[in-house]
Design an enzyme around this catalytic site. Structure first.
Site, PDB file in Angstrom:
ATOM      1  N   ASP A 199       0.874  -1.174   0.000  1.00 32.25           N
ATOM      2  CA  ASP A 199       0.000   0.000   0.000  1.00 32.25           C
ATOM      3  C   ASP A 199       0.912   1.225   0.000  1.00 32.25           C
ATOM      4  O   ASP A 199       1.521   1.559   1.016  1.00 32.25           O
ATOM      5  CB  ASP A 199      -0.891  -0.043   1.247  1.00 32.25           C
ATOM      6  CG  ASP A 199      -1.743   1.225   1.411  1.00 32.25           C
ATOM      7  OD1 ASP A 199      -1.534   2.193   0.644  1.00 32.25           O
ATOM      8  OD2 ASP A 199      -2.603   1.232   2.307  1.00 32.25           O
ATOM      9  N   GLN A 202       1.051   6.451   1.183  1.00 36.39           N
ATOM     10  CA  GLN A 202       1.841   7.473   1.882  1.00 36.39           C
ATOM     11  C   GLN A 202       3.296   7.453   1.451  1.00 36.39           C
ATOM     12  O   GLN A 202       4.128   8.169   2.017  1.00 36.39           O
ATOM     13  CB  GLN A 202       1.741   7.264   3.411  1.00 36.39           C
ATOM     14  CG  GLN A 202       0.336   7.293   3.962  1.00 36.39           C
ATOM     15  CD  GLN A 202      -0.295   8.689   3.908  1.00 36.39           C
ATOM     16  OE1 GLN A 202       0.371   9.698   3.647  1.00 36.39           O
ATOM     17  NE2 GLN A 202      -1.604   8.755   4.130  1.00 36.39           N
ATOM     18  N   CYS A 366      -8.655   5.665  10.080  1.00 37.29           N
ATOM     19  CA  CYS A 366      -8.957   4.400   9.397  1.00 37.29           C
ATOM     20  C   CYS A 366      -7.949   3.321   9.761  1.00 37.29           C
ATOM     21  O   CYS A 366      -7.530   2.534   8.902  1.00 37.29           O
ATOM     22  CB  CYS A 366      -9.007   4.589   7.880  1.00 37.29           C
ATOM     23  SG  CYS A 366     -10.297   5.694   7.350  1.00 37.29           S
TER      24      CYS A 366
END
Ligand SMILES: Cc1ncc(COP(=O)(O)O)c(C=O)c1O
Lengths: 409, 167
Positions: A199, A202, A366
């Site tokens: 992921d 960021q 989240c």
């Protein structure tokens, strides 16, 4: 060369506005970044001069629109260090990118009892798609724990990966700022016979990205956090994986042929892009990566690292009882600072900061499992981008004193 | 431009700093209900003991911001000792104070702000009026109403179980 932030700020029109009669100090880029004029202009220009559907018309502007859309793919591939633009699938955001993997690859390759390894610091976007597979199929999910300093506990990595089919991990934590050692994790995953999904929400906006050096199999990013518009994200995946995966969403664009009794799929990456894609958004993302490339991602990283170091010192100096979650040193973290300020609830903190024009995020970000691990229900998070400077941090530090005055017991 | 003083009235900060009716009650006989604010992670567990149709005791635990916690604390003092019907009227009155704005923001909403019933209209909110300022900060409305929605759920659950045929 160091970033010239004063000049950069002028590229972001929103930073000229005020809130509550104060200069806007935007410290929530981890949630969504602001957009430079070049991105806004590129999208306007697209609608004003080129707008047409892609991959359809033979007329001039349709061809231009198609060219711009595919140029965006090439730009993003270059930005990511991807070998081929065919490995770049446009999605709505990184959440959809991960869901694409969970639905298409996951539902083809994972059966009851198969193991997916995640970490305790994942965003819900990289938790819930797998938890849904667990509920649906009975896959097993193991978690790499987070240690007291906010690093992944690598001591039992091989044990966790034993027999696993996939490791899903965030490159940079959106709460702790921790930069995870992706190449090392990729090596361990591959040694165990597992694939690795990263992921990169960021990561992509804040530091150099070289997909080939990371050694991952899937990598997701999201446009709106990297100076681009909302509504566009990317799934990068190894070409052979994409070839073998069945489509996720189905409809127009993703087909080669349709008969009343069946269909055949288009080539990758279009096989995964059903329906009219976000064309203007792709054009905007293209301008965003060009903007970042012009700054230089090494320079972007150095700017945010040194600003984070400045902020950590300033915050700790002015407010000794402030708790900062995550790795103590700026060298080990992205430009994300999650704070606990005495007993002041993050909601109240961010409300007070808002009055000073400072935008920080308050909440669980989240990442509810990580919040439980940290023993808090929420944090206040300040996060940086290319347009932030030390003066922004100074406003944050002094506004914290207002919260102290209001809420001290 | 609403200022912080509209939100953080002294009585609110007082309930936040010294919450009333903090704690748990044994279940049963009390009923426990947990409410979440999924937006921010605020959480509240409410214990209500209903004897002969009255809220004989109310206690709460949980964590959250000053608005959610003070609203819960003020609610507990306001409804303790009331009959279930009276408590429901207070809930309706409070929610209508909060929802005037909410329904306007939602472009219509449920419209339960306007047709408030006579019983609820007569309810005096007292200290709870201090929370009125929250409507100027729309994202905080959910903080203020968390405890109240949880109380509604608790009363519904108690009502449902007391309607079971005995034995
Ligand atoms: C680490 C991480 N993953 C995933 C996401 C989800 O991004 P999006 O909502 O754009 O899909 C975010 C941001 O909210 C994030 O910080």
């Amino acid at each position: 060369m160091a970033l010239d932030v004063a000049t950069i700020k002028k590229d972001f029109p929103i930073l000229e506005r005020t809130v509550h009669d104060k200069r806007l100090v935007y410290l929530d880029s981890a949630a969504s970044s602001q957009k430079p004029l070049s991105v806004l202009r590129a999208m306007d220009a697209y609608y004003e001069t080129t707008n047409a559907n892609v991959h359809r018309g033979v007329y001039a502007i349709a061809e231009e629109a198609t060219r711009l859309y595919e140029k965006a793919r090439t730009d993003v591939a270059r930005f990511m260090g991807a070998g081929s633009a065919a490995e770049v699938v446009f999605t709505k955001n990184v959440t959809e990118a991960i869901n694409l993997v969970a639905y298409s690859w996951g539902r083809t390759n994972l059966a009851a009892g198969d193991v997916v390894v995640l970490t305790e610091m994942e965003h819900h976007a990289n938790l819930v798609p797998w938890l849904a597979l667990k509920a649906e199929r009975g896959i097993e999910i193991r978690y790499i724990p987070v240690d007291g300093q906010g690093f992944l506990d690598m001591t039992r990595l091989d044990e966790a990966l034993d027999g696993a089919k996939l490791l899903g991990v965030t490159s940079v934590s959106n709460v702790l700022g921790t930069m995870n050692p992706i190449p090392r994790l990729a090596e361990a995953a591959h040694a165990a016979g597992a694939l690795i999904l990263v992921d990169g929400a960021q990561h992509a906006p804040h530091m150099p990205l070289d997909i080939s050096a990371l050694g991952c199999d899937f990598f997701g990013l999201t446009g709106h956090k990297m100076l681009g518009p909302t509504g566009i994200g990317v799934l990068w995946a190894r070409a052979d994986l994409l070839e073998a995966m069945p489509p996720f969403l189905c409809g127009g664009e993703m087909i080669r042929d349709v008969r009343l009794d069946g269909f055949s799929t288009n080539d990758v990456p279009w096989k995964f892009e059903a329906g009219t894609p976000p064309i203007a958004e792709a054009v905007g993302l293209s301008a965003a990566v060009e903007y970042l490339e012009a700054l230089g991602m090494d320079e972007v990283r150095e700017h945010e690292r040194s600003l984070t170091a400045y902020a950590l010192d300033a915050l700790r100096g002015a407010h000794p009882d402030l708790v900062v979650h995550g790795p103590p040193a700026a060298d080990d973290r992205g430009g994300v600072i999650s704070l606990q300020y005495r007993d002041v609830h993050p909601h109240d903190l961010s409300q007070v900061l808002d009055q000073a024009g400072v935008c920080v995020r308050a909440g669980h970000h989240c990442a509810k499992p990580l919040m439980r691990r940290l023993g808090v229900s929420a944090t206040a998070r300040a996060s940086f981008s290319v347009y932030n400077d030390e003066a922004d941090v100074d406003v944050l530090v002094s506004a914290l004193a207002d919260a102290d005055a209001l809420f001290s017991l | 431009m609403p200022g912080l003083e509209d939100l953080y009235r002294e009585i609110i900060l007082d309930h936040y700093r010294s919450p009333r009716n903090r704690g748990e009650l044994p279940t049963p006989p009390a009923h426990a209900e947990t409410g979440f604010n999924p937006l921010c992670g605020d959480e509240i567990t409410l214990y209500v003991q209903v004897d002969d149709g009255r809220l004989a005791d109310v206690k709460l635990t949980g964590q959250g911001c000053s608005i959610s916690q003070s609203s819960a604390s003020m609610m507990s003092t306001a409804v303790k000792g009331l009959s279930v019907d009276e408590a429901r009227a207070v809930i309706r009155r409070f929610k209508s104070m909060m929802s005037i704005h909410e329904s306007r923001l939602d472009g219509g909403g449920e419209g339960d702000g306007g047709d408030e019933d006579a019983e609820a209209a007569n309810v005096k909110l007292g200290d709870l009026e201090a929370l009125q300022g929250v409507v100027k900060f729309p994202v905080r409305i959910k903080c203020a109403t968390l405890a109240w929605n949880t109380l509604t759920q608790a009363l519904d659950a108690v009502g449902a179980s007391s309607q079971q045929p005995p034995g």
